[in-house]
Design a protein around this motif. Structure first.
Motif, short mmCIF file in Angstrom:
data_model
loop_
_atom_site.label_atom_id
_atom_site.label_comp_id
_atom_site.label_asym_id
_atom_site.label_seq_id
_atom_site.Cartn_x
_atom_site.Cartn_y
_atom_site.Cartn_z
N LEU A 151 28.39 14.41 46.41
CA LEU A 151 27.90 13.14 46.94
C LEU A 151 27.52 12.17 45.83
O LEU A 151 27.87 10.99 45.87
CB LEU A 151 26.68 13.40 47.84
N GLN A 152 26.81 12.66 44.81
CA GLN A 152 26.36 11.79 43.74
C GLN A 152 27.49 11.36 42.81
O GLN A 152 27.27 10.55 41.90
CB GLN A 152 25.25 12.47 42.95
N GLY A 153 28.69 11.87 43.04
CA GLY A 153 29.84 11.44 42.24
C GLY A 153 30.40 10.11 42.67
O GLY A 153 31.34 9.60 42.05
N SER A 200 18.77 7.48 54.89
CA SER A 200 18.28 6.95 56.16
C SER A 200 18.99 7.61 57.34
O SER A 200 18.45 7.68 58.44
CB SER A 200 18.48 5.42 56.22
N ILE A 201 20.20 8.14 57.10
CA ILE A 201 20.97 8.81 58.16
C ILE A 201 20.82 10.32 58.08
O ILE A 201 20.71 11.00 59.10
CB ILE A 201 22.46 8.42 58.04
N ASN A 202 20.80 10.88 56.85
CA ASN A 202 20.86 12.33 56.66
C ASN A 202 19.60 12.93 56.05
O ASN A 202 19.55 14.13 55.79
CB ASN A 202 22.05 12.68 55.75
N GLY A 203 18.58 12.10 55.81
CA GLY A 203 17.42 12.55 55.04
C GLY A 203 16.62 13.67 55.67
O GLY A 203 15.89 14.37 54.96
N LYS A 204 16.74 13.87 56.98
CA LYS A 204 15.96 14.92 57.64
C LYS A 204 16.77 16.20 57.86
O LYS A 204 16.28 17.15 58.48
CB LYS A 204 15.43 14.41 58.99
N LYS A 205 17.98 16.23 57.33
CA LYS A 205 18.86 17.39 57.52
C LYS A 205 18.82 18.27 56.27
O LYS A 205 19.21 17.81 55.19
CB LYS A 205 20.28 16.93 57.82
N PRO A 206 18.35 19.49 56.38
CA PRO A 206 18.24 20.36 55.20
C PRO A 206 19.57 20.51 54.47
O PRO A 206 20.61 20.73 55.09
CB PRO A 206 17.78 21.70 55.80
N GLY A 207 19.50 20.34 53.15
CA GLY A 207 20.68 20.51 52.32
C GLY A 207 21.64 19.36 52.31
O GLY A 207 22.69 19.43 51.67
N THR A 209 20.59 15.85 51.84
CA THR A 209 20.04 14.63 51.28
C THR A 209 20.77 14.23 50.00
O THR A 209 21.53 15.02 49.41
CB THR A 209 18.55 14.79 50.98
N TRP A 210 20.52 13.01 49.55
CA TRP A 210 21.08 12.55 48.28
C TRP A 210 20.67 13.48 47.15
O TRP A 210 21.49 13.87 46.32
CB TRP A 210 20.62 11.12 48.01
#
Length: 232
Positions: A151-153, A200-207, A209-210
């Motif tokens: 993701l960070q790529g 804001s979309i995925n921040g509450k999903k374990p594993g 996040t950014w």
């Protein structure tokens, strides 16, 4: 080629319709580690070669060695040529005699339930995007390219292609982008903007996040149909 539903938020639907969003990223699991120098990830290109999928990419991806030997495999649910029909928040129009007409929440900037207007629109309850049937969808996308990366790529250019919202140039000559976390008035870095959009979309999903930096499928697409009008 597959024809599959894909969820998008209201702001991303607006970016698609404006032509500023041409990429999306989806989290992958079970991607084999790339441990040795020269190892890389690529699709097993054993499918039919077509104008839409010139390499014959398949849903099976592998870790390959530097001398192109095939290693462990994993699945990616997208190949060039696939059609993605967009699911978004919606409701039937409850104005008298117009219940066959579909109203899209993104068009009225994500208004809360109970919305009505003078031009014959009435909505008491929004339906979530996951419950949108194919017949109500107004946008179809065609996949043009698929990559697998961390993701960070993501590059600054790809973050812009993800549809982050530009706020204008200030100071002059410096474009600023929305901070979706709401902690800043904006950021001069599109990649930073995308990181806040992602969380804001995925921040509450374990594993996912950014900071977790998961493996993702980076999917490029073109809009095949959908002009933004309400669907009767």
């Amino acid at each position: 080629m597959a024809d599959r539903p894909t969820l998008f938020s209201g702001s991303m639907v607006r970016a698609i319709l404006a032509g500023t969003k041409t990429q999306t990223r989806r989290v992958l699991t079970d991607v084999p580690a790339v441990e040795r120098p020269g190892d890389y990830l690529d699709s097993y290109c054993g499918g039919e070669r077509t104008a839409e999928n010139p390499r014959g990419m398949t849903h099976t991806w592998n870790r390959w060695t530097a001398d192109h030997r095939c290693g462990p495999s994993f699945k990616v649910s997208y190949v060039p040529g696939d059609r993605l029909w967009v699911r978004e928040a919606w409701a039937p129009n409850e104005a008298p005699g117009r219940d066959a007409e579909t109203i899209y929440r993104a068009d009225i900037h994500d208004q809360v339930a109970g919305y009505s207007s003078s031009d014959g629109i009435s909505v008491s309850r929004w339906r979530p995007s996951i419950h949108m049937p194919r017949s109500r969808s107004r946008i179809t996308l065609r996949v043009t390219d698929v990559r697998v990366e961390r993701l960070q790529g993501i590059s600054n250019e790809d973050a812009i292609a993800e549809g982050v919202e530009p706020l204008g140039e200030f100071p002059a000559g410096t474009m600023r982008y929305r901070d979706y976390s709401g902690t800043l008035s904006g950021t001069g870095n599109a990649r930073r903007s995308f990181s806040t959009l992602w969380d804001s979309i995925n921040g509450k999903k374990p594993g996912r996040t950014w900071a977790d930096n998961p493996w993702v499928a980076a999917i490029s697409f073109e809009r095949e149909s959908g002009d933004g009008r309400r669907k009767p």
